[in-house]
Design an enzyme around this catalytic site. Sequence first.
Site, PDB file in Angstrom:
ATOM      1  N   CYS A 163       1.071  -1.644   0.283  1.00 32.05           N
ATOM      2  CA  CYS A 163      -0.139   0.262  -0.140  1.00 32.05           C
ATOM      3  C   CYS A 163       0.401   1.228  -0.035  1.00 32.05           C
ATOM      4  O   CYS A 163       0.671   1.960   0.058  1.00 32.05           O
ATOM      5  CB  CYS A 163      -1.129  -0.237   1.478  1.00 32.05           C
ATOM      6  SG  CYS A 163      -2.083  -1.590   1.345  1.00 32.05           S
ATOM      7  N   HIS A 296      -4.092   7.803   5.443  1.00 32.58           N
ATOM      8  CA  HIS A 296      -3.274   6.579   5.121  1.00 32.58           C
ATOM      9  C   HIS A 296      -5.690   6.476   5.284  1.00 32.58           C
ATOM     10  O   HIS A 296      -5.682   5.474   4.319  1.00 32.58           O
ATOM     11  CB  HIS A 296      -2.844   5.942   5.330  1.00 32.58           C
ATOM     12  CG  HIS A 296      -2.474   4.698   5.171  1.00 32.58           C
ATOM     13  ND1 HIS A 296      -2.231   3.983   3.383  1.00 32.58           N
ATOM     14  CD2 HIS A 296      -3.179   2.886   5.091  1.00 32.58           C
ATOM     15  CE1 HIS A 296      -2.124   3.402   2.899  1.00 32.58           C
ATOM     16  NE2 HIS A 296      -2.953   2.274   4.181  1.00 32.58           N
ATOM     17  N   HIS A 333     -10.082   1.035  -0.636  1.00 37.94           N
ATOM     18  CA  HIS A 333      -8.284   1.075  -0.585  1.00 37.94           C
ATOM     19  C   HIS A 333      -7.621   0.874  -2.259  1.00 37.94           C
ATOM     20  O   HIS A 333      -8.339  -0.122  -1.739  1.00 37.94           O
ATOM     21  CB  HIS A 333      -8.282   0.556   0.894  1.00 37.94           C
ATOM     22  CG  HIS A 333      -6.775   0.331   1.299  1.00 37.94           C
ATOM     23  ND1 HIS A 333      -5.475   0.452   0.409  1.00 37.94           N
ATOM     24  CD2 HIS A 333      -6.236   0.353   2.089  1.00 37.94           C
ATOM     25  CE1 HIS A 333      -4.508   0.430   0.922  1.00 37.94           C
ATOM     26  NE2 HIS A 333      -4.861  -0.232   2.008  1.00 37.94           N
TER      27      HIS A 333
END
Lengths: 416, 407
Positions: A163, A296, A333
């Site tokens: 990520c 995030h 995400h």
Amino acid sequence: MDGPAVWITGTGAVSPFGHGVASLWSGLLSGEPAIGSVGCFDATRHTTRIAGEVELTEPRRREGRTDSHARAAAREAAGAPGAIGTPGAPGVLGASLANTGVFWGTSTGGMLEGERFWWDEQGPRRGRKAVAPLAAQPPGAPAASVARELGCGGPVTTFASACAASTMALEAALCALRRGEVAIAIAGGSDGLCELTYGGFNALRAVDAQPARPFRADRAGLSIGEGAGALLLETEDHARAHGRAALAVLAGAWSTCDAHHMTAPRPDGGGAAAAVRGALRDAGASPADVAFVSAHGTGTTHNDPAEWQALATVLGERARNVPVMANKGAVGHLLGACGALEAVVVVQALVERRLPPTPGGGPVDPETPVDLVLGDVRELPGGSRERARLGLSLNLAFGGANAAIVVAPAAREIGR
Amino acid sequence: MSVVVTGIGVVSSRGAGYDALRTAAEGDGLPLTEVDRSAGHHREPGPTSSRHAALVPDDATSSLPPMKARRMSRPTRFAVVASRLALEGAGLDPDALSGSELSAGTGVSLGTAFGATMVSRQILDQCIELGPGGISPFLFPESVPSAHAGQVALALGARGPNAAISQGEASLELALAVAAEYLVTGRAERMLVGAANEADTVLHALLDRAGALAGAGEDGAGRARPLDRRRNGMLLTEGATVALLEREDVATGRGARTLARLTGWVRAFDPSAPPGDWGTGAAPLARRLRGELERLGTPLGAIGGVVSGASGSRRGDALEAQILNATFGADLPPVCTPKGSCGEYSGFSLAATLHLLAGGRLAGGDFEPDPALGVVPASSLGADAPSVLASALASGGPAAWLVWERP
């Protein structure tokens, strides 16, 4: 921070809101999530059944879903339809194509194509199926797809660092531009939905059955999404020489590792804080220069508190008052692509001087008391006397990787 | 600011250790194992299909505590063991890094062409047998392509930048470029850098079905023959190579022994290459290589040898030869081809480069020149040249070259 200033002169996006930065931006401003049912595989077999899915518009033979997202975002960033150089009619990149690099991030790569191949391989045609579709599966495929599409002859490097991948790709592009290895870089990331990742995060009990609610007290996990983000980066001199204006300035970037746990961040946010400090130092800026944060913000139990700790460590008392946007609540995400898409949003926020709200209800968790942009669009304070002018974007990843970038508005470059 | 290699660790089919790999490079190559074809994924056996791969014996990673090894995929285990060996070789205690003042300045940059393929397949099999609810939460984190880099950092306490680089056959060289960038920009003081790969039976079968692997031939030997007229594919290996790359001032400051100096890197792409195949862009690739070497201040005349990434691929080696000829013309220095004995994907070419820079040799053998290529491999590098160029071309278009110097 040695080297020339690096301008962001184009952006591109493929998101669950649709193709293009305009779709992404208007969708985010709406305050509604683009997270819904899944069509590219049968999600009814899974524990949760929603995701931020993109309508696939241009599949090509021997290329995968993630490649398609990548190409579309990169073309937009490079100024499509004129971006693609053709004999006698060079596009925006034009004569610089031989010196244009692609720095890309991905996590799943072409896993969807890989799992379809594997499951089909288990059938009666075992050992006899054509393997050509697997060319789309390696993590390096989307970057190569972008470079092939645009005709780039410079470096092509894929960060497969989960990520944090595309934020690290932006960092690498920044370094290559400052050092003179390239004159232009297409930097970004892409990821596509697949069952392995969807089922894997569900196995970790990290997925919310509803759209993710980052930083909320009742958050219950993330939402998986897909798409791509891309930025056209140039040295200031190169952009000026070609008459291109800056949308914003990529002022700094840094990455670190927690070395703490494979799937959980350090609870004290120490690794993420080091990445933020490094990015600010790289930009020649200080915490007081940060105007807003793109977090995030996955909405998982462990991520959001660790991220709050990181912000509190670096920003100090200001941490409660610096506006935070958490776009994973809107698009899900995007894994290896999230940093790039969030960078596109940061650029757009600096251009438009406003921050989109984070969808979803419920109060902010008192354990993570960020100034989350909720409800209405938040205007960014303007004026040349405003010290806090920078956008900060942070990403945390499996394996402990952390990466942060600092983006400055186009009008003035901080620290140079 | 220059960067130097101060330690190297290797896990190969000859076991754990750099010396084992050197022995393989100088002698009969890596030990090969006949791959189990019983699952039915391979094509029909014959002279053009591959039978072997260089598989790592289980005891090569037995130094890992079982409680830790059980949570690691094969490539992760290889990478962790190789990283520990690299630190030890550099005179650093791998068990003392975590929590020390060195921890924050130590990063990881590891290449992988395919990621952890076996773990991913296990998860997909769980999906079939048990449904998605049967996916193991312990397996899933090891399926991400960055798992090996994260596990190395976790095992050793490396809190600097942590990159997993994936660009096919150029993954190692690009991971080295990324690591060097982190060092010269002050993002780290030392980097554990290399590549890891596993060669499970399905990967072997699929690469063989794609025609990428050296055929067994009439004698069943299945040799990779880089730049040879008879070449028909590469040797699939598994294992890992990890070097400790340090800023030279840092290495000098602690009195470290220097194995090699990395003075520059060149990266490029051939947009004529289709997905999974090699292209025809030798001329622009050579132009970029020459131009970048000039920008780096490395005249072609200073390059006294080439460690070629030629692996035995028909089209890949042809492109490699065209680029070398277009770059150097009549002044082509000695070209060594370690992938003939050390194979592809596990970073062994880095170990072989260090071996050659130290004056080592590669095994000779029967070689039939390909008149269309015009490059004949040498068994050693030129003795006097200050710089050596290491090349890597990947299917699908990426290319990378590293400029090495003897210490």
